[in-house]
Scaffold this active site. Structure first.
Site, short mmCIF file in Angstrom:
data_model
loop_
_atom_site.label_atom_id
_atom_site.label_comp_id
_atom_site.label_asym_id
_atom_site.label_seq_id
_atom_site.Cartn_x
_atom_site.Cartn_y
_atom_site.Cartn_z
N SER A 156 0.85 -1.18 0.00
CA SER A 156 0.00 0.00 0.00
C SER A 156 0.88 1.23 0.00
O SER A 156 2.01 1.22 0.53
CB SER A 156 -0.89 0.01 1.25
OG SER A 156 -1.58 1.25 1.37
N TYR A 165 -1.80 -1.02 10.46
CA TYR A 165 -1.84 -1.24 9.02
C TYR A 165 -0.57 -0.73 8.35
O TYR A 165 0.04 -1.41 7.52
CB TYR A 165 -3.07 -0.56 8.43
CG TYR A 165 -3.31 -0.86 6.97
CD1 TYR A 165 -4.05 -1.98 6.59
CD2 TYR A 165 -2.83 -0.03 5.97
CE1 TYR A 165 -4.28 -2.26 5.24
CE2 TYR A 165 -3.06 -0.29 4.63
CZ TYR A 165 -3.79 -1.41 4.27
OH TYR A 165 -4.01 -1.68 2.95
#
Length: 254
Positions: free
Chosen positions: A144, A157
């Site tokens: 990401s 995350y």
């Protein structure tokens, strides 16, 4: 056990977290390119349904990537069914980046996020490596842009995706030259089901803030993943490819 025939190009790919979103988009794209694709997910009902919809070159297995026993059994199941493995796409993740304020982040939530998002790809690489090596295979990890930039309250995350970028280049060095390992780092990708996208379309402002003029699609990501798995990318390994419409290159002042 009778082994099923691989796809039209003779190659077999395992795509995790493939019951929806980016993983499903990658699986569908690879099938269109002639791959036999094994979709894995923790959602048996939806995974079985989408695999059936994708046709004869799709096959579903149940797998929690954070459970080494399930990973080992799943990889054995793939080999038993198809006799080979040529590609691994590690897409399964706890996708919600927001963990709430750091002061209230539980250790259990932190550990589960890292277990799925980071330990899972390590376990898959560990158990798939012997079979990938036999066919000059390739691994693509879905990371990401949050590995490089953050919003508030996204520690678990961000840490998991940053770790996955580092794991990618470590694996590339350890597993080369037989196995190439790359990462794809999506930015804002509208991975919702088509019905939800139609019911709640993104705004013009959502699209306009991207230098390319639109939010990303699962096909944008799938096309790059397919290329990285192909022989045309034979000189590419250890890299993290950003697919974000240019957002991480844009200076934003308020």
């Amino acid at each position: 056990m009778h082994q099923a025939d691989p796809g039209l190009n003779g190659r077999v790919a395992l795509v995790t977290g493939a019951a929806r979103g980016i993983g499903l988009g990658i699986a569908a794209w690879l099938i269109c390119e002639g791959w036999q694709v094994v979709l894995s997910d923790v959602d048996r009902k939806r995974g079985s349904k989408v695999a059936k919809a994708l046709g004869d070159n799709a096959w579903f297995i149940l797998m929690d990537v954070a459970d080494e026993g399930q990973v080992r059994a799943g990889v054995s199941e793939v080999l038993g069914q198809f006799g080979r493995l040529d590609a691994l796409v590690c897409n399964a993740a706890i996708a919600n980046p927001h963990n709430g304020p750091l002061e209230t982040l539980s250790l259990a939530k932190w550990n589960r996020t890292l277990a799925v998002n980071l330990t899972g790809p390590m376990l898959l690489a560990k158990h798939c490596a012997p079979y990938l090596r036999a066919h000059g295979g390739s691994i693509v990890n879905l990371t990401s842009t949050r590995a490089e930039q953050s919003e508030p309250d996204t520690e678990a995350y961000a840490a998991s995706k940053g770790g996955l970028v580092a794991l990618t280049h470590a694996l590339a060095v350890s597993l080369g030259p037989e196995i190439r390992v790359n990462a794809v780092s999506p930015g804002w990708v509208d991975a919702r089901d088509p019905s939800q996208r139609r019911a709640e379309p993104l705004s013009d402002a959502d699209h306009a803030q991207h230098p390319v003029g639109r939010v990303g699609t699962v096909e944008d990501v799938a096309a790059l993943v397919a290329w990285l798995l192909s022989h045309q990318a034979g000189f590419v390994t250890g890299q993290a490819w950003v697919v974000d419409g240019g957002m991480t290159r844009k200076m934003i002042y308020t």
